[in-house]
Write a protein that holds these residues in place. Structure first.
Motif, PDB file in Angstrom:
ATOM      1  N   SER A  20     -16.526  15.843   5.590  1.00  0.00           N
ATOM      2  CA  SER A  20     -15.238  15.582   4.965  1.00  0.00           C
ATOM      3  C   SER A  20     -15.104  14.097   4.698  1.00  0.00           C
ATOM      4  N   VAL A  21     -14.260  13.762   3.729  1.00  0.00           N
ATOM      5  CA  VAL A  21     -14.040  12.373   3.330  1.00  0.00           C
ATOM      6  C   VAL A  21     -12.542  12.158   3.164  1.00  0.00           C
ATOM      7  N   ALA A  22     -12.017  11.055   3.694  1.00  0.00           N
ATOM      8  CA  ALA A  22     -10.587  10.788   3.586  1.00  0.00           C
ATOM      9  C   ALA A  22     -10.340   9.298   3.687  1.00  0.00           C
ATOM     10  N   PRO A  23      -9.275   8.790   3.065  1.00  0.00           N
ATOM     11  CA  PRO A  23      -8.907   7.380   3.248  1.00  0.00           C
ATOM     12  C   PRO A  23      -8.674   7.084   4.721  1.00  0.00           C
ATOM     13  N   ALA A  24      -8.867   5.826   5.103  1.00  0.00           N
ATOM     14  CA  ALA A  24      -8.780   5.474   6.517  1.00  0.00           C
ATOM     15  C   ALA A  24      -8.346   4.029   6.678  1.00  0.00           C
ATOM     16  N   GLY A  25      -8.013   3.709   7.912  1.00  0.00           N
ATOM     17  CA  GLY A  25      -7.842   2.327   8.320  1.00  0.00           C
ATOM     18  C   GLY A  25      -9.120   1.864   8.989  1.00  0.00           C
ATOM     19  N   ALA A  26      -9.108   0.660   9.512  1.00  0.00           N
ATOM     20  CA  ALA A  26     -10.308   0.124  10.141  1.00  0.00           C
ATOM     21  C   ALA A  26     -10.719   0.922  11.366  1.00  0.00           C
ATOM     22  N   ASP A  27      -9.763   1.635  11.986  1.00  0.00           N
ATOM     23  CA  ASP A  27     -10.050   2.385  13.213  1.00  0.00           C
ATOM     24  C   ASP A  27     -10.279   3.867  12.984  1.00  0.00           C
ATOM     25  N   GLY A  28     -10.120   4.351  11.745  1.00  0.00           N
ATOM     26  CA  GLY A  28     -10.332   5.767  11.486  1.00  0.00           C
ATOM     27  C   GLY A  28      -9.335   6.315  10.493  1.00  0.00           C
ATOM     28  N   PRO A  29      -9.396   7.624  10.203  1.00  0.00           N
ATOM     29  CA  PRO A  29      -8.469   8.240   9.247  1.00  0.00           C
ATOM     30  C   PRO A  29      -7.013   7.937   9.586  1.00  0.00           C
ATOM     31  N   ASP A  30      -6.228   7.631   8.548  1.00  0.00           N
ATOM     32  CA  ASP A  30      -4.843   7.209   8.772  1.00  0.00           C
ATOM     33  C   ASP A  30      -3.823   8.170   8.171  1.00  0.00           C
ATOM     34  N   GLY A  31      -4.245   9.362   7.781  1.00  0.00           N
ATOM     35  CA  GLY A  31      -3.297  10.349   7.275  1.00  0.00           C
ATOM     36  C   GLY A  31      -3.079  10.320   5.782  1.00  0.00           C
ATOM     37  N   VAL A  73     -16.412   4.881   9.607  1.00  0.00           N
ATOM     38  CA  VAL A  73     -15.473   4.233   8.693  1.00  0.00           C
ATOM     39  C   VAL A  73     -16.252   3.306   7.768  1.00  0.00           C
ATOM     40  N   VAL A  74     -16.031   3.465   6.466  1.00  0.00           N
ATOM     41  CA  VAL A  74     -16.770   2.699   5.456  1.00  0.00           C
ATOM     42  C   VAL A  74     -15.792   1.780   4.724  1.00  0.00           C
ATOM     43  N   PRO A  75     -16.076   0.482   4.651  1.00  0.00           N
ATOM     44  CA  PRO A  75     -15.203  -0.418   3.886  1.00  0.00           C
ATOM     45  C   PRO A  75     -15.523  -0.361   2.395  1.00  0.00           C
ATOM     46  N   PHE A  76     -14.531  -0.624   1.584  1.00  0.00           N
ATOM     47  CA  PHE A  76     -14.756  -0.780   0.147  1.00  0.00           C
ATOM     48  C   PHE A  76     -13.762  -1.802  -0.384  1.00  0.00           C
ATOM     49  N   THR A  77     -14.076  -2.351  -1.545  1.00  0.00           N
ATOM     50  CA  THR A  77     -13.244  -3.391  -2.150  1.00  0.00           C
ATOM     51  C   THR A  77     -12.932  -3.023  -3.588  1.00  0.00           C
ATOM     52  N   MET A 125       0.856  -1.192   0.000  1.00  0.00           N
ATOM     53  CA  MET A 125       0.000   0.000   0.000  1.00  0.00           C
ATOM     54  C   MET A 125       0.884   1.231   0.000  1.00  0.00           C
ATOM     55  N   LYS A 126       0.527   2.169  -0.843  1.00  0.00           N
ATOM     56  CA  LYS A 126       1.302   3.410  -0.944  1.00  0.00           C
ATOM     57  C   LYS A 126       0.438   4.564  -0.508  1.00  0.00           C
ATOM     58  N   THR A 127       1.092   5.597  -0.087  1.00  0.00           N
ATOM     59  CA  THR A 127       0.382   6.835   0.210  1.00  0.00           C
ATOM     60  C   THR A 127       0.877   7.922  -0.700  1.00  0.00           C
ATOM     61  N   HIS A 128       0.028   8.805  -1.051  1.00  0.00           N
ATOM     62  CA  HIS A 128       0.389   9.932  -1.914  1.00  0.00           C
ATOM     63  C   HIS A 128       0.990  11.036  -1.069  1.00  0.00           C
ATOM     64  N   PRO A 129       2.131  11.614  -1.447  1.00  0.00           N
ATOM     65  CA  PRO A 129       2.825  12.586  -0.609  1.00  0.00           C
ATOM     66  C   PRO A 129       2.197  13.941  -0.603  1.00  0.00           C
ATOM     67  N   GLU A 130       1.266  14.226  -1.517  1.00  0.00           N
ATOM     68  CA  GLU A 130       0.751  15.578  -1.622  1.00  0.00           C
ATOM     69  C   GLU A 130      -0.572  15.712  -0.889  1.00  0.00           C
ATOM     70  N   HIS A 131      -0.851  16.916  -0.379  1.00  0.00           N
ATOM     71  CA  HIS A 131      -2.153  17.183   0.237  1.00  0.00           C
ATOM     72  C   HIS A 131      -2.542  18.602  -0.066  1.00  0.00           C
ATOM     73  N   VAL A 132      -3.398  18.763  -1.024  1.00  0.00           N
ATOM     74  CA  VAL A 132      -3.886  20.081  -1.392  1.00  0.00           C
ATOM     75  C   VAL A 132      -5.384  19.977  -1.547  1.00  0.00           C
ATOM     76  N   VAL A 133      -6.118  20.793  -0.870  1.00  0.00           N
ATOM     77  CA  VAL A 133      -7.570  20.777  -0.982  1.00  0.00           C
ATOM     78  C   VAL A 133      -7.995  21.946  -1.825  1.00  0.00           C
TER      79      VAL A 133
END
Length: 358
Positions: free
Chosen positions: A49-60, A136-140, A1-9
């Motif tokens: 707001s909407v953001a990627p997350a882990g099973a326990d909540g937003p993960d950054g 937290v919402v799961p998706f596949t 799993m990769k994360t994107h380094p940028e954060h611009v809203v």
């Protein structure tokens, strides 16, 4: 799993299609995550707001990126946070992604049908979130067995419907907030690009003491199967100008997409004509997040830079010199004629004074 380094809203934008308007918060550099608000005429505002997350909540993370083999699937999560004062139900959706003309990542509006990775994402139709709460919402992501290797872009969004009344009519507004989902189907990556539609134009300054400017536009098309981050150099008239500018973000282009660049070269004195070259040096993000370079691609260009103001000044000076020479010659001829006439008159006068001998 990769994360994107940028954060611009990015700021919220809206569009009305027939009786439905779609509002999509789009983040720069491929990030759709953000915060939005919407309200009907007689209802309290809804903000979320909407953001990627882990099973326990937003993960950054600010986007989701996975490498998956064809025929396989992977589970992930995202979080929907209700920032309003009352419980709200949000519709959830996924759609194909793309980069718009402004270079920002976007996803297809709800009235357009997805045909690629937007159809690979399975998620609930909706989620209800209490005021001030986060769910937290799961998706596949399920990659078809015949999926082509390379990068495939999609977006996931949470939306609410509101109404706006005016001129006796009610308009439904769908407000969406989401994030980017990039799926790399495992296999051989074949980055490739082409540079075409190169147009160069010289803009003359009609002040002969000031140089002009050159504008170069060209299109870069991603002909490979991986997302490319584009940059390069335009070399012409002794100038080397980088694109994008150092103050701009790198421009990503998805497979099959193209982007038109415009480069300005300032303070160029017109010297009749200039050859030049556009060089595009793309980079590719590998599965582990590293950047690797790709062989540059180039295209030649040519522009006429006629020094019309300077030529007009030279022509004016030449006419002035010719006028001065002609006037000087005319004056000299008049003086010579007057001197000749005076001499002739003198000879006649001397001849009349001579008396012949008897």
């Amino acid at each position: 799993m990769k994360t994107h380094p940028e954060h611009v809203v990015a700021p919220l934008c809206s569009r009305v299609i027939a009786a439905i308007a779609v509002l999509l918060s789009v983040g720069a550099g491929g990030v759709l995550a953000g915060t939005s608000s919407a309200a009907a005429a007689d209802e309290p505002p809804v903000s979320w707001s909407v953001a990627p997350a882990g099973a326990d909540g937003p993960d950054g993370r600010f986007s989701v990126e996975h490498e998956i083999e064809a025929g396989r699937s992977i589970d992930d999560f995202f979080a929907v946070r209700n920032l309003g004062g009352e419980a709200a139900t949000f519709a959830l959706s996924a759609a194909d992604g793309f980069y718009n003309d402004n270079g920002r990542f976007d996803m297809l509006s709800s009235d357009r049908e997805s045909v690629d990775s937007g159809t690979w994402i399975a998620l609930p139709d909706s989620v209800t979130v209490a005021a001030g709460d986060t769910v937290v919402v799961p998706f596949t992501i399920s990659v078809p067995g015949n999926a082509e290797p390379g990068d495939h872009a999609a977006g996931i969004a949470a939306s609410v419907m509101s109404t706006s009344s005016g001129d006796g009519a009610s308009v439904g507004i769908e407000s969406r907030v989401g994030f980017r989902v990039m799926t790399r189907v495992a296999g051989e990556l074949a980055p490739a690009l082409s540079v075409g539609h190169v147009i160069a134009d010289y803009r003359t300054s009609w002040n002969p003491l000031r140089p002009g400017d050159i504008t170069v536009s060209f299109e870069v098309v991603n002909e490979g199967n991986t997302r490319l981050s584009l940059g390069g150099m335009v070399a012409i008239a002794g100038h080397e100008t980088a694109f994008p500018a150092s103050t701009d973000r790198a421009q990503d282009v998805l497979p099959g997409e193209g982007h038109v660049f415009t480069v300005e070269i300032d303070r160029v004195w017109p010297l009749f004509m200039f050859p030049g070259e556009v060089t595009v040096s793309p980079t590719v993000t590998t599965a582990d997040g590293a950047m690797t370079t790709v062989a540059p691609s180039s295209a030649s260009l040519f522009v006429w830079a006629m020094p019309w103001p300077q030529l007009l000044v030279l022509a004016g000076l030449a006419l002035l010199v010719l006028a001065l020479v002609w006037r000087r010659g005319r004056s000299k001829r008049r003086v010579d004629a007057m001197v000749s006439a005076a001499r002739e008159e003198g000879r006649r006068e001397r001849g009349s004074l001579i008396t012949p001998n008897p």
